[in-house]
Design a protein around this motif. Structure first.
Motif, PDB file in Angstrom:
ATOM      1  N   ILE B 226       0.847  -1.205   0.000  1.00 25.57           N
ATOM      2  CA  ILE B 226       0.000   0.000   0.000  1.00 25.57           C
ATOM      3  C   ILE B 226       0.885   1.258   0.000  1.00 25.57           C
ATOM      4  CG2 ILE B 226      -1.741   1.301   1.315  1.00 25.57           C
ATOM      5  CD1 ILE B 226      -2.817  -1.429   2.303  1.00 25.57           C
ATOM      6  N   ILE B 227       1.966   1.219   0.801  1.00 26.18           N
ATOM      7  CA  ILE B 227       2.895   2.369   0.833  1.00 26.18           C
ATOM      8  C   ILE B 227       3.499   2.574  -0.559  1.00 26.18           C
ATOM      9  CG2 ILE B 227       5.094   3.216   1.762  1.00 26.18           C
ATOM     10  CD1 ILE B 227       4.377   1.795   4.419  1.00 26.18           C
ATOM     11  N   LEU B 228       3.956   1.471  -1.171  1.00 29.78           N
ATOM     12  CA  LEU B 228       4.542   1.549  -2.520  1.00 29.78           C
ATOM     13  C   LEU B 228       3.562   2.189  -3.502  1.00 29.78           C
ATOM     14  CD1 LEU B 228       6.332  -1.825  -3.363  1.00 29.78           C
ATOM     15  CD2 LEU B 228       7.330   0.442  -3.405  1.00 29.78           C
ATOM     16  N   TRP B 236      11.851   8.932  -2.672  1.00 29.04           N
ATOM     17  CA  TRP B 236      12.387   7.822  -1.860  1.00 29.04           C
ATOM     18  C   TRP B 236      11.933   6.463  -2.379  1.00 29.04           C
ATOM     19  CZ3 TRP B 236       9.828   4.193   1.185  1.00 29.04           C
ATOM     20  CH2 TRP B 236       8.495   4.428   1.463  1.00 29.04           C
ATOM     21  N   ILE B 237      10.727   6.395  -2.940  1.00 27.66           N
ATOM     22  CA  ILE B 237      10.254   5.113  -3.501  1.00 27.66           C
ATOM     23  C   ILE B 237      11.106   4.767  -4.732  1.00 27.66           C
ATOM     24  CG2 ILE B 237       8.338   4.105  -4.864  1.00 27.66           C
ATOM     25  CD1 ILE B 237       7.658   3.842  -1.981  1.00 27.66           C
ATOM     26  N   ASN B 238      11.364   5.739  -5.566  1.00 26.65           N
ATOM     27  CA  ASN B 238      12.142   5.488  -6.788  1.00 26.65           C
ATOM     28  C   ASN B 238      13.601   5.154  -6.497  1.00 26.65           C
ATOM     29  OD1 ASN B 238      10.181   5.752  -8.890  1.00 26.65           O
ATOM     30  ND2 ASN B 238      10.050   7.910  -8.331  1.00 26.65           N
ATOM     31  N   GLU B 242      14.676  -2.358  -4.520  1.00 22.68           N
ATOM     32  CA  GLU B 242      13.756  -3.251  -5.242  1.00 22.68           C
ATOM     33  C   GLU B 242      13.073  -2.560  -6.416  1.00 22.68           C
ATOM     34  OE1 GLU B 242      13.582  -2.436  -1.963  1.00 22.68           O
ATOM     35  OE2 GLU B 242      11.540  -2.628  -1.191  1.00 22.68           O
ATOM     36  N   VAL B 243      12.985  -1.228  -6.375  1.00 20.22           N
ATOM     37  CA  VAL B 243      12.377  -0.481  -7.482  1.00 20.22           C
ATOM     38  C   VAL B 243      13.409  -0.215  -8.565  1.00 20.22           C
ATOM     39  CG1 VAL B 243      11.254   1.712  -8.122  1.00 20.22           C
ATOM     40  CG2 VAL B 243      10.629   0.570  -5.994  1.00 20.22           C
ATOM     41  N   ARG B 244      14.653   0.049  -8.152  1.00 19.34           N
ATOM     42  CA  ARG B 244      15.714   0.358  -9.115  1.00 19.34           C
ATOM     43  C   ARG B 244      16.153  -0.866  -9.907  1.00 19.34           C
ATOM     44  NH1 ARG B 244      18.710   5.164  -7.532  1.00 19.34           N
ATOM     45  NH2 ARG B 244      20.639   4.240  -8.245  1.00 19.34           N
ATOM     46  N   SER B 245      16.022  -2.059  -9.299  1.00 19.43           N
ATOM     47  CA  SER B 245      16.523  -3.283  -9.970  1.00 19.43           C
ATOM     48  C   SER B 245      15.660  -3.672 -11.171  1.00 19.43           C
ATOM     49  CB  SER B 245      16.558  -4.439  -8.981  1.00 19.43           C
ATOM     50  OG  SER B 245      15.278  -4.703  -8.501  1.00 19.43           O
TER      51      SER B 245
END
Lengths: 60, 245
Positions: B226-228, B236-238, B242-245
């Protein structure tokens, strides 16, 4: 007494295990699978949005 | 050393903390389920009145307790989100609802399975059973209401009101066996003591703790998604690995 009534009294532990514990653990397994799937999908969406923003930034 | 608890009320810091805690809660839960079921099925004696059927208690009671307690926790988080406008509180309330609904369903399901051999009926319109069914509908109503509003902040506020108003049902469930003449038995464990065999108590409390740890692990995992989802436009999410990979 119908067939199920007779069966549950002859196989009480099977009735308890299959009816309640197996169902409860199946529900837990489905919930865990749904949570993992949701995370996978959300991560994919976030990555796609980031890539789209990067491409838009490069185009500008 | 003083811990700044408010630090973890921000999604930015809570996201990482939740990720670290999930495996501990999940592994502890699995171990306690194994121990609880071993005590419940191997160590605990057969009940002199109900025979082996009583062993449904080891999942039925923990599921029922969790379904009520999770509702109060959900309503508490929803109220915090409504009053203080804290983002994480509303996200936690949203994350708790499906797990609470599943525990309410398990409680009703296992109750029906226990009711059939003991009462001769899968279901009776008894005060305890009916109020627990209303609890399930309240959870489903919360989930449906939240999903029906596109704007997450508006959805949080609308569903928070439902959660707060619905919390009046929890004491009704708990005291229903005292207030009305019901087919459902009264509380086995009271503050004044219990007549239960010690092994039965141990099994029930171990499975209760296992269910608690399971619920915490699943809710933490769900709230991370939900946070994502809600914070996806933030830097900060980007920058998360796990988002960058």
């Amino acid at each position: 007494m119908n067939g199920l009534d007779i069966w549950m009294r002859e196989h009480t532990l099977a009735y308890v295990w299959l009816g309640s514990y197996a169902v409860a653990f199946l529900i837990f397994a489905v919930e865990i699978a749904m949570v993992r799937h949701k995370r996978k999908i959300t991560l994919q969406q976030v990555r796609m949005m980031r890539d789209a923003e990067d491409e838009a930034g490069d185009a500008n | 050393m003083a811990i700044n608890w408010f630090k973890y009320s921000a999604p930015t810091t809570f996201y990482g903390l939740a990720g670290k805690l999930i495996p501990w809660f999940a592994i502890s839960s699995a171990l306690l389920f194994a121990v609880g079921l071993y005590i419940g099925f191997v160590v605990a004696p057969v009940d002199y009145q109900q025979g082996e059927f009583y062993r449904i208690i080891f999942i039925h009671v923990p599921a029922s307790i969790l379904s009520m307690f999770l509702y109060l926790v959900m309503a508490g988080y929803a109220a915090l989100g409504l009053i203080f406008n804290t983002r994480l509180s509303s996200m936690m309330a949203t994350a708790i609802a499906p797990t609470g609904a599943l525990f309410a369903f398990i409680s009703l399901w296992t109750g029906a399975l226990w009711g059939k051999p003991m009462w001769g009926a899968w279901w009776v319109w008894d005060a305890r059973l009916t109020s627990e069914l209303i609890l399930l509908f309240l959870y489903l109503g919360f989930i449906a209401l939240h999903a029906s509003i596109d704007d997450p902040r508006r959805a949080d506020r609308a569903s928070a009101l439902l959660a707060i108003v619905g919390s009046v049902n929890v004491p009704i469930i708990y005291f229903s066996v005292k207030w009305w003449n019901t087919l459902h038995q009264g509380s086995t464990i009271k503050f004044s003591g219990t007549s239960m065999h010690v092994a039965m108590q141990q099994a029930m409390f171990t499975v209760l703790v296992a269910c608690w740890l399971y619920a915490i692990a699943v809710v933490l995992a769900r709230v991370r998604s939900i946070i994502l989802e809600r914070e996806r436009n933030t830097t900060w999410i980007n920058e998360l690995p796990e988002v960058r990979s």
